[in-house]
Design a protein around this motif. Structure first.
Motif, PDB file in Angstrom:
ATOM      1  N   PHE A  35      62.658  68.810 -43.395  1.00 44.00           N
ATOM      2  CA  PHE A  35      63.773  67.927 -43.101  1.00 44.00           C
ATOM      3  C   PHE A  35      63.652  66.693 -43.980  1.00 44.00           C
ATOM      4  CE2 PHE A  35      62.865  70.581 -39.534  1.00 44.00           C
ATOM      5  CZ  PHE A  35      64.104  71.021 -39.116  1.00 44.00           C
ATOM      6  N   VAL A  36      64.772  66.024 -44.219  1.00 37.74           N
ATOM      7  CA  VAL A  36      64.759  64.880 -45.126  1.00 37.74           C
ATOM      8  C   VAL A  36      65.444  63.686 -44.474  1.00 37.74           C
ATOM      9  CG1 VAL A  36      66.920  65.546 -46.290  1.00 37.74           C
ATOM     10  CG2 VAL A  36      65.206  64.191 -47.526  1.00 37.74           C
ATOM     11  N   LYS A  37      64.946  62.502 -44.827  1.00 36.42           N
ATOM     12  CA  LYS A  37      65.578  61.256 -44.392  1.00 36.42           C
ATOM     13  C   LYS A  37      65.376  60.216 -45.481  1.00 36.42           C
ATOM     14  CE  LYS A  37      61.851  59.019 -41.766  1.00 36.42           C
ATOM     15  NZ  LYS A  37      61.829  57.769 -42.542  1.00 36.42           N
ATOM     16  N   THR A  38      66.220  59.221 -45.476  1.00 35.32           N
ATOM     17  CA  THR A  38      66.002  58.104 -46.382  1.00 35.32           C
ATOM     18  C   THR A  38      64.828  57.300 -45.838  1.00 35.32           C
ATOM     19  OG1 THR A  38      67.454  56.537 -45.238  1.00 35.32           O
ATOM     20  CG2 THR A  38      68.477  57.969 -46.906  1.00 35.32           C
ATOM     21  N   SER A  39      64.169  56.584 -46.718  1.00 34.77           N
ATOM     22  CA  SER A  39      63.062  55.738 -46.266  1.00 34.77           C
ATOM     23  C   SER A  39      63.594  54.420 -45.689  1.00 34.77           C
ATOM     24  CB  SER A  39      62.119  55.437 -47.428  1.00 34.77           C
ATOM     25  OG  SER A  39      62.771  54.624 -48.382  1.00 34.77           O
ATOM     26  N   GLY A  40      64.862  54.138 -45.973  1.00 34.84           N
ATOM     27  CA  GLY A  40      65.418  52.851 -45.599  1.00 34.84           C
ATOM     28  C   GLY A  40      65.161  51.815 -46.676  1.00 34.84           C
ATOM     29  N   SER A  41      64.532  52.248 -47.743  1.00 35.49           N
ATOM     30  CA  SER A  41      64.272  51.361 -48.870  1.00 35.49           C
ATOM     31  C   SER A  41      64.769  52.065 -50.128  1.00 35.49           C
ATOM     32  CB  SER A  41      62.779  51.027 -48.938  1.00 35.49           C
ATOM     33  OG  SER A  41      62.528  50.105 -49.969  1.00 35.49           O
TER      34      SER A  41
END
Length: 174
Positions: A35-41
């Motif tokens: 699964f993938v997500k942005t790091s928020g950075s």
């Protein structure tokens, strides 16, 4: 879960996306969900569900093995050098996030950066060349969540993969 942190620190974001997709391809090959997500950075995180079956050390070892394969396949755009000055403009494949007490941008957390970016779970179909990492902010993520049919992080927490089989398949790629 096991986390692979793709940290660009000056590398082009399209290289981050390419490496995330390469990890997904490898995980498909070894039949390990990813699964993938942005790091928020500036980067992406790839999450591998472990079904509560592993220690931090085992998770870190799995991450290291996956990173070794990806780095071998993509030496032109990836690095395993921790020191920023030694990265040479390449994406750092950080597998060391898998240890007790390690800081991590949790899913849906707002980061203390300009524009209030949010670490946001993505669908793999969103991870193409048009992915705009800056589009996921405190102003946009709530609408995204309202439209979601289910919690996008639930499978990361509930999936119990065949880790022995995945490791056997991974060993043939090392």
């Amino acid at each position: 879960w096991c986390i692979l942190d793709l940290d660009p620190k000056g590398a082009p974001f399209e290289h981050v996306v390419r490496l995330a997709l390469a990890i997904r391809e490898l995980c498909d090959e070894i039949e390990l969900p990813a699964f993938v997500k942005t790091s928020g950075s500036t980067g992406l995180h790839v999450l591998l569900p472990l079904g509560g079956l592993c220690t931090y050390e085992q998770s870190r070892q799995l991450a290291h093995l996956v990173v070794r394969v990806i780095h071998e396949r993509h030496r032109d755009i990836s690095t395993i050098a921790r020191t920023i000055s030694a990265r040479g403009g390449k994406v750092y494949l950080d597998w060391l996030q898998n240890r007790h007490g390690q800081l991590l941008a949790a899913p849906f957390c707002v980061r203390p950066l300009q524009g209030a970016p949010v670490s946001t779970p993505l669908e793999w179909r969103e991870g193409g060349p048009k992915l705009e990492i800056g589009a996921f902010t405190i102003r946009t993520v709530l609408d995204r969540l309202r439209r979601a049919k289910q919690d996008p992080m639930a499978p990361v927490l509930t999936t119990r993969p065949d880790l022995v089989g995945a490791l056997e398949r991974l060993s043939t790629r090392l």
